[in-house]
Design a protein around this motif. Structure first.
Motif, mmCIF file in Angstrom:
data_model
loop_
_atom_site.group_PDB
_atom_site.id
_atom_site.type_symbol
_atom_site.label_atom_id
_atom_site.label_comp_id
_atom_site.label_asym_id
_atom_site.label_seq_id
_atom_site.Cartn_x
_atom_site.Cartn_y
_atom_site.Cartn_z
ATOM 1 N N UNK A 99 0.854 -1.201 0.000
ATOM 2 C CA UNK A 99 0.000 0.000 0.000
ATOM 3 C C UNK A 99 0.885 1.245 0.000
ATOM 4 N N UNK A 100 1.620 1.465 -1.092
ATOM 5 C CA UNK A 100 2.655 2.505 -1.092
ATOM 6 C C UNK A 100 2.159 3.936 -0.872
ATOM 7 N N UNK A 101 0.928 4.238 -1.273
ATOM 8 C CA UNK A 101 0.456 5.614 -1.129
ATOM 9 C C UNK A 101 -0.383 5.822 0.138
ATOM 10 N N UNK A 102 -0.202 4.956 1.126
ATOM 11 C CA UNK A 102 -1.001 5.039 2.353
ATOM 12 C C UNK A 102 -0.157 5.517 3.545
ATOM 13 N N UNK A 103 -0.792 6.301 4.417
ATOM 14 C CA UNK A 103 -0.181 6.633 5.708
ATOM 15 C C UNK A 103 -0.333 5.409 6.608
ATOM 16 N N UNK A 104 0.732 5.097 7.343
ATOM 17 C CA UNK A 104 0.701 3.886 8.180
ATOM 18 C C UNK A 104 0.465 4.271 9.644
ATOM 19 N N UNK A 105 -0.672 3.829 10.163
ATOM 20 C CA UNK A 105 -0.990 4.088 11.570
ATOM 21 C C UNK A 105 -0.977 2.764 12.326
ATOM 22 N N UNK A 106 -0.215 2.723 13.415
ATOM 23 C CA UNK A 106 -0.179 1.498 14.228
ATOM 24 C C UNK A 106 -0.579 1.797 15.660
ATOM 25 N N UNK A 107 -1.327 0.864 16.182
ATOM 26 C CA UNK A 107 -1.695 0.887 17.591
ATOM 27 C C UNK A 107 -0.422 0.657 18.402
ATOM 28 N N UNK A 108 -0.353 1.236 19.579
ATOM 29 C CA UNK A 108 0.849 1.108 20.405
ATOM 30 C C UNK A 108 1.141 -0.342 20.790
ATOM 31 N N UNK A 109 0.106 -1.190 20.764
ATOM 32 C CA UNK A 109 0.294 -2.611 21.096
ATOM 33 C C UNK A 109 0.979 -3.324 19.931
ATOM 34 N N UNK A 110 2.229 -2.954 19.675
ATOM 35 C CA UNK A 110 3.027 -3.549 18.604
ATOM 36 C C UNK A 110 4.481 -3.568 19.060
ATOM 37 N N UNK A 112 8.575 -2.836 18.689
ATOM 38 C CA UNK A 112 9.340 -1.677 18.198
ATOM 39 C C UNK A 112 9.589 -1.826 16.700
ATOM 40 N N UNK A 113 9.800 -3.067 16.236
ATOM 41 C CA UNK A 113 10.080 -3.301 14.814
ATOM 42 C C UNK A 113 8.883 -2.909 13.947
ATOM 43 N N UNK A 114 7.669 -3.140 14.427
ATOM 44 C CA UNK A 114 6.475 -2.710 13.676
ATOM 45 C C UNK A 114 6.373 -1.177 13.713
ATOM 46 N N UNK A 115 6.676 -0.606 14.857
ATOM 47 C CA UNK A 115 6.624 0.874 14.965
ATOM 48 C C UNK A 115 7.628 1.520 14.005
ATOM 49 N N UNK A 116 8.718 0.808 13.724
ATOM 50 C CA UNK A 116 9.726 1.348 12.800
ATOM 51 C C UNK A 116 9.183 1.419 11.370
ATOM 52 N N UNK A 117 8.115 0.683 11.054
ATOM 53 C CA UNK A 117 7.497 0.735 9.717
ATOM 54 C C UNK A 117 6.247 1.621 9.727
ATOM 55 N N UNK A 118 6.101 2.424 10.784
ATOM 56 C CA UNK A 118 4.864 3.170 11.020
ATOM 57 C C UNK A 118 5.096 4.675 10.903
ATOM 58 N N UNK A 119 4.082 5.401 10.394
ATOM 59 C CA UNK A 119 4.187 6.867 10.360
ATOM 60 C C UNK A 119 3.714 7.480 11.678
#
Ligand code: 13P
Ligand code: SF4
Length: 304
Positions: A99-110, A112-119
């Protein structure tokens, strides 16, 4: 045990933080009790040398990322989170790349590695506010909690693309049993955490984070509440509103402690004592991962 912990804490200039789902005896000795958002904020501003994070692993990681110079301890390293586990970082990276043209929102329940792929990181306490503040035509992918994601979609009218993750505690509350409970307590209002399934959100008088549910109960005038989240929050609700009655939502099967998070309950007073005494287990986050993840967490703190 409590006195020894409090003495050690003073000697070592340590701050003991506890999530609302921790055992009562841990909440009793904590300097600070809060939801995930409040814990992150406090970790970012404290001048303690040591943070003892009585919660689950991702809460310790978030604290460490925000306060890299501090020693962050968690009483039990096995205190994970089924929701965070439902989103492995490599699979999430593939999802983001699809999903290249999407903003990435992640819940805090993730992790650190997932947060590194998050906007932008969000918590249940600020997710609605942050998503609502983004331009209406912004394309968003949201992970990992599909129930929180669909709640936000329904309130905002957005069509965020959702990662199909869930929490094993919140996802299994039974609508049928809660409706039965409601029949037996017609005056009770229903408080629901947004990690619960959509039908439960629909019968709720209030959907919100643990802190938001607590605040609602304090401001509202009903005599009774059915609390559809992890039962640890009941302690603070009863303390803050001693005149009201809080009824824990029933589990889906008789005899099972389905309204308890077994990860949260891994932390005990004995383990808090030992971790403060030995200054272990300590949270470490890879420097490269932390440098990327901190941007998405700081973005959250700015926006909320
Ligand atoms: P809060 O954001 O309400 O603290 O919830 C965290 C959590 O783990 C819920 O299961
Ligand atoms: Fe994770 Fe669910 Fe436990 Fe919260 S209650 S820490 S989401 S497993």
């Amino acid at each position: 045990m409590k006195e020894t912990i409090l003495r050690l804490k003073k000697e070592k200039n340590a701050l003991i933080m506890a999530h609302y789902y921790q055992r009562d005896e841990i909440q009793e000795i904590a300097d600070f009790i809060g939801d995930s958002l409040a814990l992150a904020r406090k970790a970012a501003e404290t001048d303690a040398d040591i943070i003892v994070m009585c919660g689950v692993h991702f809460m310790g990681e978030t604290a460490k990322i925000l306060s890299p110079d501090k020693k962050v301890l968690v009483p039990d390293m096995d205190a994970g989170c089924s929701l965070a586990d439902s989103c492995p970082a490599d699979d999430f990276k593939t999802f983001v790349e699809a999903h290249p043209d999407h903003t990435v929102i992640s819940y805090v329940n993730t992790s650190a590695a997932v947060k590194a792929h998050t906007d932008i990181v969000v918590t249940s306490g600020n997710a609605l506010k942050i998503v609502s503040a983004l331009p209406a035509d912004e394309k968003i992918i949201f992970g990992p909690d599909r129930n929180l994601g669909s709640y936000i979609n329904s309130v905002t009218g957005r069509e965020m693309v959702l990662w199909p993750g869930a929490c094993h505690v919140h996802d299994r509350f039974s609508l049928e049993k809660i409706l039965e409970l409601k029949k037996a307590h017609p005056e009770a209002k229903v408080l629901v955490h947004p990690e619960c399934k959509r039908p439960l959100q629909l019968i709720a008088d209030k959907v919100g984070s643990t802190a938001a549910l607590l605040a609602f109960a304090q401001e509202d005038d009903a005599p009774e509440y059915i609390v559809v989240t992890e039962s640890g929050i009941l302690r603070e609700m009863r303390l803050k509103c001693p005149e009201k009655r809080f009824i824990p939502a029933p589990p889906d099967e008789a005899g099972c402690q389905c309204n308890e998070c077994d990860y949260m309950k891994l932390n005990t007073l004995q383990k808090v004592y030992e971790c403060l005494r030995d200054e272990t287990p300590e949270i470490h986050v890879d420097a490269e991962v932390a440098a990327k993840a901190v941007r998405s967490i700081e973005r959250m703190l700015e926006l909320s």
